[in-house]
Enzyme design. Structure first.
Site, PDB file in Angstrom:
ATOM      1  N   ASP A  97      47.980  39.725  46.743  1.00 46.31           N
ATOM      2  CA  ASP A  97      47.642  40.462  45.532  1.00 46.31           C
ATOM      3  C   ASP A  97      48.728  41.495  45.231  1.00 46.31           C
ATOM      4  OD1 ASP A  97      45.370  39.019  45.201  1.00 46.31           O
ATOM      5  OD2 ASP A  97      43.966  40.676  45.496  1.00 46.31           O
ATOM      6  N   ASP A  99      48.614  44.367  44.119  1.00 44.17           N
ATOM      7  CA  ASP A  99      48.266  45.758  44.456  1.00 44.17           C
ATOM      8  C   ASP A  99      48.535  46.068  45.928  1.00 44.17           C
ATOM      9  OD1 ASP A  99      47.133  45.605  41.912  1.00 44.17           O
ATOM     10  OD2 ASP A  99      45.140  45.190  42.725  1.00 44.17           O
ATOM     11  N   ARG A 131      40.414  52.548  50.433  1.00 42.30           N
ATOM     12  CA  ARG A 131      39.215  51.740  50.246  1.00 42.30           C
ATOM     13  C   ARG A 131      38.796  51.180  51.597  1.00 42.30           C
ATOM     14  NH1 ARG A 131      40.002  46.054  47.335  1.00 42.30           N
ATOM     15  NH2 ARG A 131      37.996  45.799  48.371  1.00 42.30           N
ATOM     16  N   ASP A 183      37.538  33.423  45.166  1.00 42.18           N
ATOM     17  CA  ASP A 183      38.268  33.358  46.430  1.00 42.18           C
ATOM     18  C   ASP A 183      37.344  33.005  47.593  1.00 42.18           C
ATOM     19  OD1 ASP A 183      36.989  35.775  46.096  1.00 42.18           O
ATOM     20  OD2 ASP A 183      38.616  36.995  46.893  1.00 42.18           O
ATOM     21  N   SER A 220      35.186  44.904  38.217  1.00 42.59           N
ATOM     22  CA  SER A 220      34.834  44.585  36.849  1.00 42.59           C
ATOM     23  C   SER A 220      33.825  43.450  36.796  1.00 42.59           C
ATOM     24  CB  SER A 220      36.098  44.191  36.074  1.00 42.59           C
ATOM     25  OG  SER A 220      36.689  43.045  36.660  1.00 42.59           O
TER      26      SER A 220
END
Length: 408
Positions: A97, A99, A131, A183, A220
């Protein structure tokens, strides 16, 4: 472009990834795996923040072979990953990813593990940055982890090393219809249909970054998407694992991790319309996939909530959620000749929910106290418990129960 296939294709799907993308790409370039043994396929999914431009700039100066594809926004991570997979040439692929970032030895260690063990999926230890991240599966490095007895089933994100031959042979792709949980579906299929899973737990391979701009994809989407995800994963498991203890073990994952969060204390704040819709969406999943064996693998409050959904009893469910939200601690009581232990949540002993729903069947923590499943109880212990209960009842009534006379 080299004619020799690289060991690893790092596939990066990127959307509005700046400035996180900078460290992400630096971590690929810093790998101890030589540049000639890897390639990058990066897909800019319609970004407007300079992500695409930075990918092209990086590609122009890195020693790693790199392809950049720029496309209109696809609406989710599956499309870019599938594009990257279609262009990959490596023996393995890793979905990174934009990020996040690698530990420097990540790819070298994971490729070595896959080659040594001959497995089709390699998990590298993940830690969270700003996180949380799952921890239970990183206790030890293992060449072949058992899906049914280990905790690898609780890490189904795509950030793993996959043998590309497996994905090509099975025609595996990410489901672009799913907007969340795609995923999990992909990874579980690789677990179930591949030739084994390895775990690299003695080195941090992957840093999972929590974005502070609220754009992380997993934050989201509406609750309906979560039900779509749960339904797809349950169906996949049922397709490949026949009914029985092994299926029950795997079903814990979609029921507890995907479905149950929709029926947490937050439900108390939601409208009756949303509550009823969630009950409607969950009911067929319980009807199709719920089993007694699965029920006994759950904590009491998890089992009770799911049973309320199965019975269509929103009223009972709300009572249990209120109890949990108020941080009340259930009292533990033993009953019956076998001395089974029960946790007293709302409606215990009233007959509206079966007594078995309240039974402790897995280790739990109540407050700061750990409660283990009790072992078998002898008949003598049962009788002593009955006598003790009778004495307490008599004392509470203000009466006196004579003790048995001792022999002289």
């Amino acid at each position: 472009m080299s004619s020799t296939a690289p060991d690893v294709t790092v596939i990066i799907g990127a959307y509005e990834a700046m400035p996180y993308l900078i460290r992400c790409l630096e971590s690929v370039e810093a790998q101890t795996l030589p540049a000639g043994r890897m390639e990058i396929v990066a897909v800019d999914d319609g970004s407007t923040d300079g992500t695409g431009e930075y990918l092209e700039e990086f590609a122009a100066r890195t020693a790693i072979e790199m392809r950049v594809i720029r496309q209109e926004n696809s609406g989710g991570p599956s499309g870019p990953r599938n594009v990257g997979l279609g262009l990959a040439r490596g023996r393995y692929v890793f979905f990174l990813d934009a990020d996040d970032y690698f530990g420097e030895e990540a790819l070298e260690r994971m490729v070595a593990m896959g080659d040594r063990a001959g497995t089709d999926v390699v998990l590298g230890k993940v830690v969270g940055v700003n996180r949380g991240a799952a921890k239970s599966m990183w206790k030890e490095t293992v060449e072949r982890a058992d899906l049914f007895t280990s905790n690898i089933k609780f890490t189904l994100s795509a950030q793993k090393l996959f043998r590309r031959d497996l994905l090509v042979r099975l025609g595996m792709r990410f489901d672009e219809e799913l907007k969340t949980g795609e995923d999990a579906l992909f990874t579980m299929e690789a677990y179930l249909r591949g030739n084994g899973v390895s775990v690299v737990a003695d080195y941090t391979c992957y840093y999972l970054v929590g974005r502070d701009d609220g754009k992380h994809v997993t934050k989201s989407g509406s609750y309906v998407l979560r039900f779509d995800s749960a339904r797809a994963l349950m169906s996949l498991i049922a397709t490949h694992v026949p009914p029985g203890p092994k299926r029950d073990v795997l079903m814990v994952r979609p029921f507890v991790i995907t479905l149950l969060p929709q029926f947490g204390p937050a439900l108390l704040r939601q409208s009756d319309e949303v509550r009823q819709e969630k009950m409607r969406l969950a009911a067929p999943l319980l009807e199709t996939y719920w089993s007694p064996g699965l029920a006994r693998r759950l904590k009491v409050n998890e089992r009770l909530r799911l049973l309320c959904i199965a019975k269509g009893r929103l009223d009972l469910l709300l009572d249990i959620l209120q109890f949990v939200r108020d941080k009340k601690e259930p009292r533990a009581v033993r009953k019956g000749l076998r001395g089974r232990l029960y946790l007293v949540y709302p409606h215990f002993g009233e007959g509206v929910l079966p007594l078995s729903a309240y039974e402790l069947t897995v280790r739990e923590w109540v407050g700061r106290k750990r409660i283990d499943v009790p072992g078998p109880q002898s008949a003598a212990a049962f009788l002593r418990r009955l006598v003790g209960k009778a004495r307490r009842t008599v004392r509470s009534a203000g009466l006196h129960m004579p003790r048995r006379a001792h022999k002289v």
